[in-house]
Scaffold this motif. Structure first.
Motif, PDB file in Angstrom:
ATOM      1  N   PHE A  22      23.895 -39.719  13.103  1.00  0.00           N
ATOM      2  CA  PHE A  22      23.474 -39.600  14.494  1.00  0.00           C
ATOM      3  C   PHE A  22      22.163 -38.831  14.612  1.00  0.00           C
ATOM      4  N   CYS A  23      22.025 -37.786  13.837  1.00  0.00           N
ATOM      5  CA  CYS A  23      20.849 -36.907  13.940  1.00  0.00           C
ATOM      6  C   CYS A  23      19.658 -37.409  13.124  1.00  0.00           C
ATOM      7  N   GLY A  24      19.897 -38.343  12.203  1.00  0.00           N
ATOM      8  CA  GLY A  24      18.789 -38.900  11.431  1.00  0.00           C
ATOM      9  C   GLY A  24      18.059 -37.855  10.621  1.00  0.00           C
ATOM     10  N   ASP A  25      16.736 -37.808  10.770  1.00  0.00           N
ATOM     11  CA  ASP A  25      15.940 -36.833   9.995  1.00  0.00           C
ATOM     12  C   ASP A  25      15.953 -35.443  10.632  1.00  0.00           C
ATOM     13  N   GLU A  26      16.699 -35.288  11.708  1.00  0.00           N
ATOM     14  CA  GLU A  26      16.882 -34.007  12.408  1.00  0.00           C
ATOM     15  C   GLU A  26      15.607 -33.483  13.061  1.00  0.00           C
ATOM     16  N   SER A  27      14.621 -34.342  13.209  1.00  0.00           N
ATOM     17  CA  SER A  27      13.384 -33.904  13.867  1.00  0.00           C
ATOM     18  C   SER A  27      13.584 -33.687  15.363  1.00  0.00           C
ATOM     19  N   GLU A  28      14.531 -34.429  15.957  1.00  0.00           N
ATOM     20  CA  GLU A  28      14.819 -34.295  17.385  1.00  0.00           C
ATOM     21  C   GLU A  28      16.061 -33.452  17.650  1.00  0.00           C
ATOM     22  N   LEU A  29      17.019 -33.521  16.741  1.00  0.00           N
ATOM     23  CA  LEU A  29      18.299 -32.832  16.926  1.00  0.00           C
ATOM     24  C   LEU A  29      18.912 -32.569  15.561  1.00  0.00           C
ATOM     25  N   SER A  30      19.232 -31.310  15.279  1.00  0.00           N
ATOM     26  CA  SER A  30      19.842 -30.978  13.989  1.00  0.00           C
ATOM     27  C   SER A  30      21.355 -31.146  14.072  1.00  0.00           C
ATOM     28  N   VAL A  31      21.987 -31.312  12.927  1.00  0.00           N
ATOM     29  CA  VAL A  31      23.444 -31.428  12.879  1.00  0.00           C
ATOM     30  C   VAL A  31      24.084 -30.157  13.429  1.00  0.00           C
ATOM     31  N   ARG A  32      23.505 -29.005  13.097  1.00  0.00           N
ATOM     32  CA  ARG A  32      24.038 -27.733  13.582  1.00  0.00           C
ATOM     33  C   ARG A  32      24.003 -27.683  15.120  1.00  0.00           C
ATOM     34  N   GLN A  33      22.878 -28.128  15.711  1.00  0.00           N
ATOM     35  CA  GLN A  33      22.773 -28.145  17.170  1.00  0.00           C
ATOM     36  C   GLN A  33      23.809 -29.087  17.783  1.00  0.00           C
ATOM     37  N   LEU A  34      23.993 -30.254  17.157  1.00  0.00           N
ATOM     38  CA  LEU A  34      24.953 -31.228  17.672  1.00  0.00           C
ATOM     39  C   LEU A  34      26.371 -30.658  17.647  1.00  0.00           C
ATOM     40  N   VAL A  35      26.707 -29.980  16.573  1.00  0.00           N
ATOM     41  CA  VAL A  35      28.037 -29.358  16.478  1.00  0.00           C
ATOM     42  C   VAL A  35      28.242 -28.382  17.630  1.00  0.00           C
ATOM     43  N   ARG A  36      27.240 -27.554  17.876  1.00  0.00           N
ATOM     44  CA  ARG A  36      27.346 -26.552  18.934  1.00  0.00           C
ATOM     45  C   ARG A  36      27.428 -27.202  20.313  1.00  0.00           C
ATOM     46  N   ILE A  37      26.659 -28.306  20.508  1.00  0.00           N
ATOM     47  CA  ILE A  37      26.713 -29.027  21.793  1.00  0.00           C
ATOM     48  C   ILE A  37      28.104 -29.605  22.003  1.00  0.00           C
ATOM     49  N   GLU A  38      28.661 -30.224  20.972  1.00  0.00           N
ATOM     50  CA  GLU A  38      29.971 -30.858  21.101  1.00  0.00           C
ATOM     51  C   GLU A  38      31.090 -29.836  21.291  1.00  0.00           C
ATOM     52  N   LYS A  39      30.878 -28.632  20.802  1.00  0.00           N
ATOM     53  CA  LYS A  39      31.874 -27.570  20.986  1.00  0.00           C
ATOM     54  C   LYS A  39      31.691 -26.824  22.303  1.00  0.00           C
ATOM     55  N   GLY A  40      30.618 -27.167  23.036  1.00  0.00           N
ATOM     56  CA  GLY A  40      30.358 -26.504  24.306  1.00  0.00           C
ATOM     57  C   GLY A  40      29.724 -25.146  24.152  1.00  0.00           C
ATOM     58  N   GLU A  41      29.104 -24.889  22.995  1.00  0.00           N
ATOM     59  CA  GLU A  41      28.503 -23.580  22.721  1.00  0.00           C
ATOM     60  C   GLU A  41      26.999 -23.562  22.979  1.00  0.00           C
ATOM     61  N   PHE A  42      26.419 -24.735  23.290  1.00  0.00           N
ATOM     62  CA  PHE A  42      24.966 -24.811  23.417  1.00  0.00           C
ATOM     63  C   PHE A  42      24.617 -25.812  24.508  1.00  0.00           C
ATOM     64  N   ARG A  43      23.734 -25.420  25.419  1.00  0.00           N
ATOM     65  CA  ARG A  43      23.311 -26.317  26.495  1.00  0.00           C
ATOM     66  C   ARG A  43      22.034 -27.040  26.064  1.00  0.00           C
ATOM     67  N   PRO A  44      22.077 -28.381  25.947  1.00  0.00           N
ATOM     68  CA  PRO A  44      20.877 -29.114  25.509  1.00  0.00           C
ATOM     69  C   PRO A  44      19.800 -29.141  26.576  1.00  0.00           C
ATOM     70  N   THR A  45      18.546 -29.192  26.137  1.00  0.00           N
ATOM     71  CA  THR A  45      17.434 -29.379  27.063  1.00  0.00           C
ATOM     72  C   THR A  45      17.454 -30.825  27.572  1.00  0.00           C
ATOM     73  N   ILE A  46      16.665 -31.096  28.610  1.00  0.00           N
ATOM     74  CA  ILE A  46      16.577 -32.458  29.145  1.00  0.00           C
ATOM     75  C   ILE A  46      16.098 -33.420  28.059  1.00  0.00           C
ATOM     76  N   LYS A  47      15.112 -32.985  27.266  1.00  0.00           N
ATOM     77  CA  LYS A  47      14.588 -33.839  26.200  1.00  0.00           C
ATOM     78  C   LYS A  47      15.667 -34.160  25.179  1.00  0.00           C
ATOM     79  N   THR A  48      16.451 -33.147  24.803  1.00  0.00           N
ATOM     80  CA  THR A  48      17.530 -33.360  23.834  1.00  0.00           C
ATOM     81  C   THR A  48      18.604 -34.258  24.422  1.00  0.00           C
ATOM     82  N   LEU A  49      18.905 -34.056  25.691  1.00  0.00           N
ATOM     83  CA  LEU A  49      19.909 -34.876  26.364  1.00  0.00           C
ATOM     84  C   LEU A  49      19.468 -36.342  26.386  1.00  0.00           C
TER      85      LEU A  49
END
Length: 303
Positions: A22-49
């Protein structure tokens, strides 16, 4: 926050995408960030969303907390308007006008902004095609063109805007009788961007990418760029094989004859006959008439 993260996780898993894929080369979204988003620990920016929504193949507003499912009847009307070209059929044109009226009377005011843009573009495209008058679409084109020229990725509504741009540009420049250098560069760049998007598009969006390419072919004629025609044929055939949807294959064959008619008349004529044969197979009488008219115009133009 948890609701958003859970929605992202469910939609990602439904598509069978692991987090690293899903994250590909992680230039736009890292796996760590995705984990935190899915756990509700991190609010994504509009660009990330928007990136997440694009990877999921959905409009970004679907991920918004106040998102509500679009009314079923509206979705039915939109599907019909997207998937039924009229080829000049007056009865079908009238039916589509009735559907637009129903959307504006019953649904438009409550639609999300992106859906309103989709409806506006669809109505403008139909009006331009029915009247051969680019004025019905120029206001929308002027509003969005500069933004589109600076983008490398396109949403569903962006593709409709580009389709409208191609239609309007063709009609406008046919009437002027020439293309400025800046307009040539703009058209070629936009057409190339759409071609580059083909293999990266979601399967469910390929029908629209195909229609955008069809709309851009008129401009390719004005540019007299045979290489763009050749590229378009390759992409259109790829889409047909990928989707197994051959209803528009007569139009692809028309594109091929336009490529060959300037260099190989016999091959062009063969493609014309194949296009008519396929249109007969599908029982599309209106398309048959359109193919004959287009062939006659091309003979007059090129021979």
């Amino acid at each position: 926050m948890n609701e958003l993260g859970e929605k992202v996780r469910i939609l990602r898993e439904e598509k069978g995408l692991s987090r690293p894929v899903f994250c590909g080369d992680e230039s736009e979204l890292s796996v760590r960030q995705l984990v935190r988003i899915e756990k509700g620990e991190f609010r994504p920016t509009i660009k990330t969303l928007e990136y997440i929504a694009d990877r999921l193949g959905i409009p970004s507003y679907v991920l918004m907390p106040d998102y509500k499912e679009l009314p079923k009847r509206y979705q039915e009307l939109k599907y019909f308007l997207l998937h039924h070209p009229d080829y000049g059929d007056k009865e079908l044109q009238e039916q589509k006008e009735e559907y637009f009226d129903e959307i504006f009377e019953s649904f438009y005011d409550d639609l999300p902004r992106d859906e309103k843009v989709i409806v506006d573009c669809l109505q403008a495209i139909d009006a331009v095609r029915a009247t051969d008058d680019e004025q019905y679409g120029l206001a929308l084109v002027d509003e969005y063109l500069d933004e589109l020229c600076n983008q490398s990725e396109f949403s569903f509504s962006d593709l409709l805007k580009i389709r409208l741009y191609f239609l309007c540009s063709y009609l406008e420049n046919i009437k002027k009788g020439y293309l400025s250098i800046s307009e040539q560069i703009k058209l070629q760049s936009m057409f190339q961007k759409v071609c580059d998007k083909v293999e990266k598009s979601n399967t469910e969006d390929l029908f629209l990418v195909r229609d955008v390419l069809f709309a851009g072919l008129g401009s390719c004629e004005l540019l007299n760029n045979l290489e763009l025609f050749k590229l378009a044929v390759e992409k259109l055939n790829w889409i047909a094989e990928k989707t197994r949807d051959f209803q528009k294959q007569p139009i692809v064959l028309m594109v091929e004859w336009k490529y060959y008619i300037q260099t190989d008349y016999e091959t062009a004529k063969q493609k014309y006959e194949e296009a008519k044969m396929m249109a007969r197979m599908f029982g599309n009488e209106q398309l048959l008439i359109s193919l004959d008219n287009e062939w006659a115009e091309d003979l007059e133009r090129y021979l």
